[in-house]
Design a protein around this motif. Structure first.
Motif, PDB file in Angstrom:
ATOM      1  N   ALA A 242      -6.628 -12.061   9.497  1.00 39.09           N
ATOM      2  CA  ALA A 242      -5.983 -12.448   8.235  1.00 39.09           C
ATOM      3  C   ALA A 242      -6.737 -11.861   7.042  1.00 39.09           C
ATOM      4  N   THR A 243      -8.043 -11.797   7.162  1.00 38.52           N
ATOM      5  CA  THR A 243      -8.854 -11.220   6.082  1.00 38.52           C
ATOM      6  C   THR A 243      -8.495  -9.747   5.896  1.00 38.52           C
ATOM      7  N   SER A 244      -8.425  -9.032   7.009  1.00 40.83           N
ATOM      8  CA  SER A 244      -8.092  -7.601   6.931  1.00 40.83           C
ATOM      9  C   SER A 244      -6.699  -7.417   6.342  1.00 40.83           C
ATOM     10  N   ARG A 245      -5.767  -8.246   6.776  1.00 42.98           N
ATOM     11  CA  ARG A 245      -4.376  -8.100   6.313  1.00 42.98           C
ATOM     12  C   ARG A 245      -4.274  -8.394   4.819  1.00 42.98           C
ATOM     13  N   ALA A 246      -4.943  -9.446   4.384  1.00 42.15           N
ATOM     14  CA  ALA A 246      -4.885  -9.798   2.956  1.00 42.15           C
ATOM     15  C   ALA A 246      -5.479  -8.676   2.108  1.00 42.15           C
ATOM     16  N   ILE A 247      -6.506  -8.026   2.630  1.00 37.12           N
ATOM     17  CA  ILE A 247      -7.105  -6.910   1.874  1.00 37.12           C
ATOM     18  C   ILE A 247      -6.101  -5.763   1.763  1.00 37.12           C
ATOM     19  N   VAL A 248      -5.390  -5.484   2.851  1.00 34.70           N
ATOM     20  CA  VAL A 248      -4.378  -4.413   2.800  1.00 34.70           C
ATOM     21  C   VAL A 248      -3.326  -4.744   1.737  1.00 34.70           C
ATOM     22  N   LEU A 249      -2.848  -5.976   1.752  1.00 33.62           N
ATOM     23  CA  LEU A 249      -1.801  -6.369   0.796  1.00 33.62           C
ATOM     24  C   LEU A 249      -2.324  -6.258  -0.636  1.00 33.62           C
ATOM     25  N   ALA A 250      -3.519  -6.788  -0.838  1.00 30.03           N
ATOM     26  CA  ALA A 250      -4.101  -6.794  -2.191  1.00 30.03           C
ATOM     27  C   ALA A 250      -4.329  -5.371  -2.680  1.00 30.03           C
ATOM     28  N   GLU A 251      -4.820  -4.541  -1.770  1.00 27.75           N
ATOM     29  CA  GLU A 251      -5.160  -3.183  -2.169  1.00 27.75           C
ATOM     30  C   GLU A 251      -3.895  -2.396  -2.512  1.00 27.75           C
ATOM     31  N   MET A 252      -2.844  -2.615  -1.741  1.00 29.30           N
ATOM     32  CA  MET A 252      -1.592  -1.890  -2.002  1.00 29.30           C
ATOM     33  C   MET A 252      -1.120  -2.132  -3.440  1.00 29.30           C
ATOM     34  N   ILE A 253      -1.302  -3.379  -3.909  1.00 28.24           N
ATOM     35  CA  ILE A 253      -0.820  -3.652  -5.276  1.00 28.24           C
ATOM     36  C   ILE A 253      -1.981  -3.819  -6.265  1.00 28.24           C
ATOM     37  N   GLN A 254      -3.171  -3.414  -5.811  1.00 23.87           N
ATOM     38  CA  GLN A 254      -4.361  -3.331  -6.679  1.00 23.87           C
ATOM     39  C   GLN A 254      -4.700  -4.654  -7.361  1.00 23.87           C
ATOM     40  N   ASN A 255      -4.716  -5.693  -6.559  1.00 27.26           N
ATOM     41  CA  ASN A 255      -5.059  -7.018  -7.086  1.00 27.26           C
ATOM     42  C   ASN A 255      -6.385  -7.465  -6.476  1.00 27.26           C
ATOM     43  N   PRO A 256      -7.384  -7.775  -7.293  1.00 32.10           N
ATOM     44  CA  PRO A 256      -8.643  -8.277  -6.712  1.00 32.10           C
ATOM     45  C   PRO A 256      -8.408  -9.654  -6.077  1.00 32.10           C
ATOM     46  N   VAL A 532      -9.924  -5.065 -12.144  1.00 35.01           N
ATOM     47  CA  VAL A 532      -8.606  -4.427 -12.075  1.00 35.01           C
ATOM     48  C   VAL A 532      -8.682  -3.019 -12.667  1.00 35.01           C
ATOM     49  N   GLU A 533      -9.416  -2.880 -13.751  1.00 31.94           N
ATOM     50  CA  GLU A 533      -9.522  -1.574 -14.406  1.00 31.94           C
ATOM     51  C   GLU A 533     -10.248  -0.557 -13.528  1.00 31.94           C
ATOM     52  N   SER A 534     -11.128  -1.079 -12.671  1.00 30.22           N
ATOM     53  CA  SER A 534     -11.984  -0.159 -11.921  1.00 30.22           C
ATOM     54  C   SER A 534     -11.396   0.251 -10.567  1.00 30.22           C
ATOM     55  N   ILE A 535     -10.265  -0.322 -10.199  1.00 30.12           N
ATOM     56  CA  ILE A 535      -9.734  -0.019  -8.869  1.00 30.12           C
ATOM     57  C   ILE A 535      -9.249   1.434  -8.823  1.00 30.12           C
ATOM     58  N   ALA A 536      -9.747   2.151  -7.852  1.00 34.89           N
ATOM     59  CA  ALA A 536      -9.319   3.540  -7.694  1.00 34.89           C
ATOM     60  C   ALA A 536      -7.821   3.542  -7.424  1.00 34.89           C
ATOM     61  N   SER A 537      -7.095   4.418  -8.078  1.00 39.58           N
ATOM     62  CA  SER A 537      -5.645   4.345  -7.936  1.00 39.58           C
ATOM     63  C   SER A 537      -5.051   5.703  -7.604  1.00 39.58           C
ATOM     64  N   ASP A 538      -5.171   6.034  -6.349  1.00 42.84           N
ATOM     65  CA  ASP A 538      -4.572   7.268  -5.858  1.00 42.84           C
ATOM     66  C   ASP A 538      -3.109   6.971  -5.544  1.00 42.84           C
ATOM     67  N   PRO A 539      -2.183   7.559  -6.296  1.00 45.00           N
ATOM     68  CA  PRO A 539      -0.770   7.198  -6.106  1.00 45.00           C
ATOM     69  C   PRO A 539      -0.244   7.540  -4.716  1.00 45.00           C
ATOM     70  N   ALA A 540      -0.958   8.362  -3.993  1.00 41.27           N
ATOM     71  CA  ALA A 540      -0.503   8.669  -2.639  1.00 41.27           C
ATOM     72  C   ALA A 540      -0.902   7.573  -1.662  1.00 41.27           C
ATOM     73  N   ARG A 541      -1.756   6.653  -2.099  1.00 40.67           N
ATOM     74  CA  ARG A 541      -2.260   5.631  -1.175  1.00 40.67           C
ATOM     75  C   ARG A 541      -1.899   4.212  -1.570  1.00 40.67           C
ATOM     76  N   VAL A 542      -1.793   3.953  -2.855  1.00 39.24           N
ATOM     77  CA  VAL A 542      -1.430   2.606  -3.305  1.00 39.24           C
ATOM     78  C   VAL A 542      -0.266   2.691  -4.286  1.00 39.24           C
ATOM     79  N   ALA A 543       0.388   1.529  -4.511  1.00 39.99           N
ATOM     80  CA  ALA A 543       1.637   1.550  -5.277  1.00 39.99           C
ATOM     81  C   ALA A 543       1.381   1.529  -6.777  1.00 39.99           C
ATOM     82  N   THR A 544       0.787   2.603  -7.283  1.00 42.12           N
ATOM     83  CA  THR A 544       0.479   2.660  -8.726  1.00 42.12           C
ATOM     84  C   THR A 544       1.753   2.608  -9.566  1.00 42.12           C
TER      85      THR A 544
END
Ligand code: DUC
Ligand code: ZN
Ligand code: ZN
Length: 548
Positions: A242-256, A532-544
């Motif tokens: 569940a921890t891994s999954r929540a990180i994937v979800l959070a990272e996709m939408i760049q939410n700490p 939030v400002e510091s999250i790397a945001s590669d549009p090919a990897r996350v939903a920027t």
């Protein structure tokens, strides 16, 4: 007088420094720190006699006056403590700020109403110390989120939400988690995650199917249902997935996000690895994960160090979710996590259910039809001991949670600082400064900044001054009828607790009042807002594109 109170001869400690400084207090606020303050300038003087003086604890995770539906069947437990008894217990253990949970049940269509009702509950009794709320969301309807979350932030200063990945009554789907995280990110709300895979738990526990030839032999079918088996229904991988999954979800939408009550070494490793590659994920652990293991609840006759019979229902006292890790190596991994920064905060997760109470742990027997088959006496608190005696009950009906608001600081001080596992500065950071920053209370709370910080303080005994003692529940001030830490040894304990400049606990005497605490509106988290400002945001990897 220049000062209402001066504390002399202590070693003042913050999250970054320590030094021999006197502390001057005026109008409930820290007014001065100086190598020596003239006692003639103060109405009252306390001699700390060389003991440490630390900021009062900020316990960012307590359940008070809450009905908690943690079972699968609708069998809910009622927390043993309300705001009065919970905050009383808090100050006697050095905690001067509490953050409790206003909980939305699926039937509650308005979050604002949930908060208003909960606040009325708190105001009914009052609190010995200042307090604030998180909100638990179990019905994330988008219209409500959009309309109500901004009001919670602006009018109530509620800047954090807790989301569950388990419990039938609370579990959110991945889709729903994304919905809430998306809105939370926009409003700089901290998202707290209870990470356990609910489906995995339900599957391992087992459900009897009508087509018996399709039944898989799971815990229920094997008769492995007494409270000692609770942990087997939630091995560490349940939390880790569940921890891994929540990180994937959070990272996709760049939410700490922040993981609450992390209990397993493997989940802590996932969090550490994510932090190491720069993604802002935060974590909390709690005393039960540093001091209990499966051996405290396992059904093996050689286990069970704290309670009596391996089959007896008394094991339910240790049931919390996630459960403590299987062995000592899990505990050691968490201690390492406290040292190396994996864990940002250390909270109690005080979730107290009385053992001898029909709304407490006994629900685990009362809701289990087989255990109740031969019960003839009335079902009330007077007879509950008689009812649970010799019964196994079923772990799945037992309300999940352990008391611990009063023992949180003393456990970490005695077993962390005094045994050399963490520094006293790190103790302050984990128990006070970081939770205050995490939840928008700093520097009013969690700091000792002249003119800015409330005079919330703990004065500890100087070395050798307090005779070491074995803890019993009689030492504590909660309304719970047991402590999981019964029998543990303590050589130090808060000698004085000071809340907003008033001595509320002095050498074993409670001096505070439930009229003293005030509700705290909080700002956004200092950690997650900047992150939030510091999250790397590669549009090919996350939903920027979501935010363009
Ligand atoms: N989660 C908590 O935060 N506390 C107790 C029970 C639970 O599942
Ligand atoms: Zn939880
Ligand atoms: Zn909790």
């Amino acid at each position: 007088m220049l000062y209402d109170l001066v504390i002399k001869n202590g070693t003042m400690v913050t999250s970054g420094d320590q030094g021999r400084l006197d502390i001057g207090i005026k109008d409930g606020v820290i007014a001065a720190l100086a190598p020596s303050i003239d006692p003639e300038l103060a109405t009252e003087v306390i001699d700390a006699q060389g003991g440490y003086v630390t900021p009062g604890g900020v316990d960012a995770h307590v359940h008070l006056a809450q009905e908690f539906n943690s079972g699968p069947s609708g069998g809910a437990g009622m927390c043993a403590d309300d705001f009065e008894s919970g905050s009383r217990s808090a100050i006697c253990g050095g905690t001067t700020t509490l953050i409790a949970f206003a909980m939305q049940n699926r039937g509650d269509s308005s979050l604002l109403q949930v908060v208003e009702d909960y606040h009325a509950e708190a105001m009914k009794t009052g609190s010995y110390c200042d307090w604030a709320y998180h909100v638990i969301i179990s019905r994330p309807d988008m219209q409500m989120l959009k309309a109500e979350l901004p009001v919670l932030v602006d009018q109530w200063g509620i800047t954090s939400v807790k989301l569950f990945m388990t419990y039938a009554a609370l579990q959110l789907s991945d889709y729903q988690l994304l919905d809430v995280m998306y809105e939370a990110r926009k409003l700089s709300i901290t998202t707290m995650i209870h990470a356990e895979n609910g489906d995995l738990i339900t599957w391992l526990t087992g459900r009897r199917l009508l087509l018996t030839h399709l039944t898989v032999e799971k815990l229920e079918e094997k008769g492995m249902i007494d409270p000692g088996y609770h942990a087997e229904s939630r091995p560490p991988i349940v939390e880790t997935e569940a921890t891994s999954r929540a990180i994937v979800l959070a990272e996709m939408i760049q939410n700490p996000i922040l993981f609450v009550h992390v209990g397993s070494a493997t989940a802590a490793k996932v969090i550490r690895d994510t932090q190491s590659r720069g993604y802002p994920v935060y974590a909390e652990t709690c005393p039960q994960y540093l001091h209990l293991t499966w051996e405290d609840l396992a059904s093996s006759p050689t286990a069970l160090k704290r309670f009596h019979s391996p089959q007896c229902f008394e094991n339910s006292k240790m049931i919390c979710s996630p459960p403590p890790g299987p062995g000592k190596s899990d505990q050691e991994a968490l201690w390492t996590g406290l040292r190396n920064g994996t864990f940002t905060i250390y909270s109690s997760d005080h979730c107290p259910f009385r053992y001898n109470d029909v709304r407490g742990k006994a629900v685990g027997v009362l809701e289990h039809a087989a255990s109740m088959a031969d019960v003839t006496c009335p079902i009330d608190n007077e007879h509950v001991q008689e009812i649970v005696h010799g019964k196994t009950g079923h772990f799945k009906y037992v309300p999940n949670g352990c008391p611990g608001v009063e023992t949180r600081l003393p456990l970490l001080f005695n077993y962390g600082v005094e045994r050399g596992r963490i520094t006293v500065e790190r103790f302050v950071e984990l128990t006070s400064t970081a939770p205050a920053k995490m939840y928008g209370l700093y520097p009013k709370k969690g700091a000792l900044l002249p003119g800015l910080s409330d005079a919330d303080l703990v004065i500890w005994y100087p070395p050798g001054r307090l005779d070491e003692f074995s803890l019993t529940n009689e030492h504590l001030h909660h309304d719970t009828d047991y402590t999981p830490y019964e029998g543990m040894r303590f050589g130090n304990w808060p000698r004085y607790t000071i809340s907003k400049g008033k001595v509320v606990w002095k050498e074993g005497a409670l001096l505070g009042s439930p009229a003293a605490g005030k509700y705290l509106k909080r700002a956004a988290s200092q950690f997650t807002k900047a992150a939030v400002e510091s999250i790397a945001s590669d549009p090919a990897r996350v939903a920027t594109w979501l935010y363009q």
